[in-house]
Design an enzyme around this catalytic site. Sequence first.
Site, PDB file in Angstrom:
ATOM      1  N   SER A  36      49.346   9.435   0.630  1.00  0.00           N
ATOM      2  CA  SER A  36      48.608   9.445  -0.640  1.00  0.00           C
ATOM      3  C   SER A  36      49.284  10.304  -1.695  1.00  0.00           C
ATOM      4  CB  SER A  36      47.177   9.956  -0.407  1.00  0.00           C
ATOM      5  OG  SER A  36      47.213  11.302   0.045  1.00  0.00           O
ATOM      6  N   ASN A 123      40.171  19.311   4.152  1.00  0.00           N
ATOM      7  CA  ASN A 123      38.900  18.751   3.685  1.00  0.00           C
ATOM      8  C   ASN A 123      38.249  19.612   2.611  1.00  0.00           C
ATOM      9  OD1 ASN A 123      39.532  16.942   5.628  1.00  0.00           O
ATOM     10  ND2 ASN A 123      37.888  17.487   7.048  1.00  0.00           N
ATOM     11  N   HIS A 169      20.209  -9.686 -33.382  1.00  0.00           N
ATOM     12  CA  HIS A 169      20.539 -11.021 -32.833  1.00  0.00           C
ATOM     13  C   HIS A 169      21.795 -11.603 -33.475  1.00  0.00           C
ATOM     14  CE1 HIS A 169      16.336 -11.005 -31.325  1.00  0.00           C
ATOM     15  NE2 HIS A 169      16.074 -10.499 -32.524  1.00  0.00           N
ATOM     16  N   SER A 290      51.513 -13.686 -32.930  1.00  0.00           N
ATOM     17  CA  SER A 290      51.590 -14.715 -31.912  1.00  0.00           C
ATOM     18  C   SER A 290      53.036 -15.177 -31.818  1.00  0.00           C
ATOM     19  CB  SER A 290      50.679 -15.877 -32.310  1.00  0.00           C
ATOM     20  OG  SER A 290      51.119 -17.073 -31.685  1.00  0.00           O
ATOM     21  N   LYS A 296      49.132 -15.602 -37.247  1.00  0.00           N
ATOM     22  CA  LYS A 296      48.177 -14.809 -36.439  1.00  0.00           C
ATOM     23  C   LYS A 296      48.390 -13.300 -36.541  1.00  0.00           C
ATOM     24  CE  LYS A 296      45.402 -15.969 -33.913  1.00  0.00           C
ATOM     25  NZ  LYS A 296      45.497 -16.503 -32.550  1.00  0.00           N
ATOM     26  N   ASN A 298      46.505 -10.471 -34.241  1.00  0.00           N
ATOM     27  CA  ASN A 298      45.503 -10.379 -33.181  1.00  0.00           C
ATOM     28  C   ASN A 298      45.022  -8.947 -32.934  1.00  0.00           C
ATOM     29  OD1 ASN A 298      45.712 -13.154 -32.729  1.00  0.00           O
ATOM     30  ND2 ASN A 298      47.447 -12.865 -31.334  1.00  0.00           N
ATOM     31  N   GLU A 303      40.521  -5.554 -28.115  1.00  0.00           N
ATOM     32  CA  GLU A 303      40.335  -6.500 -27.000  1.00  0.00           C
ATOM     33  C   GLU A 303      40.640  -5.831 -25.664  1.00  0.00           C
ATOM     34  OE1 GLU A 303      41.311 -10.969 -28.460  1.00  0.00           O
ATOM     35  OE2 GLU A 303      42.966  -9.571 -28.628  1.00  0.00           O
ATOM     36  N   GLN A 335      39.751   9.440   0.940  1.00  0.00           N
ATOM     37  CA  GLN A 335      41.037   9.497   0.240  1.00  0.00           C
ATOM     38  C   GLN A 335      41.121   8.426  -0.853  1.00  0.00           C
ATOM     39  OE1 GLN A 335      44.745  10.512   2.355  1.00  0.00           O
ATOM     40  NE2 GLN A 335      45.388   8.427   1.912  1.00  0.00           N
ATOM     41  N   LYS A 338      40.419   9.015  -5.058  1.00  0.00           N
ATOM     42  CA  LYS A 338      41.260   9.505  -6.145  1.00  0.00           C
ATOM     43  C   LYS A 338      41.868   8.416  -7.030  1.00  0.00           C
ATOM     44  CE  LYS A 338      42.810  12.549  -3.108  1.00  0.00           C
ATOM     45  NZ  LYS A 338      41.551  12.355  -2.363  1.00  0.00           N
TER      46      LYS A 338
HETATM   47  N1  ARG Z   1      44.585  13.219   1.524  1.00  0.00           N
HETATM   48  C1  ARG Z   1      43.299  13.510   2.031  1.00  0.00           C
HETATM   49  C2  ARG Z   1      42.201  13.056   1.068  1.00  0.00           C
HETATM   50  O1  ARG Z   1      42.509  12.798  -0.028  1.00  0.00           O
HETATM   51  C3  ARG Z   1      43.160  14.995   2.229  1.00  0.00           C
HETATM   52  C4  ARG Z   1      42.197  15.354   3.298  1.00  0.00           C
HETATM   53  C5  ARG Z   1      42.713  14.863   4.576  1.00  0.00           C
HETATM   54  N2  ARG Z   1      41.903  15.282   5.671  1.00  0.00           N
HETATM   55  C6  ARG Z   1      42.002  14.764   6.874  1.00  0.00           C
HETATM   56  N3  ARG Z   1      41.233  15.215   7.772  1.00  0.00           N
HETATM   57  N4  ARG Z   1      42.858  13.807   7.161  1.00  0.00           N
HETATM   58  O2  ARG Z   1      41.073  12.938   1.403  1.00  0.00           O
END
Ligand code: ARG
Length: 470
Positions: A36, A123, A169, A290, A296, A298, A303, A335, A338
């Site tokens: 990640s 965590n 309306h 366009s 045109k 736009n 949009e 995870q 994010k």
């Molecule tokens: N990359 C993990 C997340 O965004 C961090 C926490 C990972 N914890 C674990 N027990 N694998 O949640």
Amino acid sequence: MARAKGRSPATSKGEKAWGGRFTQKTNRLVEAFTVSVAVDRRLYAYDIQGSIAHCQTLRKAHVLTVTETKTIVKGLESVKRELDRGRFRFTPHDEDIHMAVERRLTELIGPLGGKVHTGRSRNDQVALDIRLYLRDQLGLLTVALESFQRALVAKGKANLTVAMPGYTHLQRAQPVLFAHHLLAYVEMIERDKGRVRDAVARLNVLPLGSGALAGTNYPVDRLFTAKLLGFPAITHNSLDAVSDRDFMIEVASGLSITMMHLSRLSEELILWSSQEFRFVDLPDAFCTGSSMMPQKKNPDVPELVRGKTGRVYGHLVNLLTTLKALPLSYNRDLQEDKPALFDALDTVMASVEVLTELMRRLTVNRKVLAQAVQGGGLLATELADYLVGRGVPFREAHAITGRVVRAALDQGCELTDFSLQELQKFSSRIEKSLFARLTVMAAIDQKSQIGGTARARVEQRIKELERRLS
Ligand code: ARG
């Protein structure tokens, strides 16, 4: 003890530090699937800030010595400098930003780096990082929303005496000031800022010290950590603290509402800049042509704001769905929070910024608006209210006015085209004094209660807003 054949120490170079429990290297596919760092690397400054506060707390608890703490903090600062300058080299084994920072710290200061994670889990660490990040980002968002409000107020002020048809309306209803219409959006954004404030007040709580789920074995002073990191409060249940993402859902729902507001304005800009309305001209620099039709121009920016609104709603639903069936406490599903949160924030930020600039450069076609308010029977309500003022019950006044409107439609003229004698055929209560009432500005200025579109009221609200936003 001798290792079984085929086993390798999991901490050997290039592998993850899962420790002795593992007998196999992480599968290549799994490594790629679980990584990640590309997403959460944007948390690095908060991650390091949190780690420094954590080490200082460990020192206070006599888990780290003063010298150890100093070395670790210096090391963390070096890692931050590398990241700030884009010199940090991520390795394919850096699963997330937390592990990447610790890995680099250990490279820089040796095995002592391994002490930074004492009494902490990723965590509670990630829960902390996101809260710190959001506190900052939501501050920036508030600043951007205020610039947007200032642009709307300024555009209103510059067109203070410009009337336009007000709609219900999407049918012409009553004349309003163009400024009054823009200030409606300023009020919406004011509420949006309030939602941001509320969300920050609830998320501004320290989760660190919750460990993986149960708390920590070390005598850490969590209130001390909170003070170091500027949190006015700490969480009171470790299971909740590591698995709570309510605050993200609140933010995403606030962001969705903001996008909804931006999208409504965008929709109006698209309509108003069309050949059918021609109320405004969008700046050329904010439109595209366009590739086929040379004439045109736009309205791509509004949009896209309208289009991106669905994307932000999607992130809200994504977060709600991710959380809905998660057992306590932390689960790896979290995870996935994010990408949704970050993209929602980025999208809203970019939309607010681009619309602010567009609004600053918007041209108001006063001639077209002046013409537009002459038609459409916009003054019919004024005639009805005039009759009420002369003692006619409102229902009867409404019916009389309806007949005048019908006659005007049949003859292809406006209410105001009838002579006094013609009008008196509909009601003997009508007198010459009516004509002063039957102008666009008289209709507007008559709405002089707080919140009405009268020039004096709108001017007053502009002053109040200017003061508040300065
Ligand atoms: N990359 C993990 C997340 O965004 C961090 C926490 C990972 N914890 C674990 N027990 N694998 O949640």
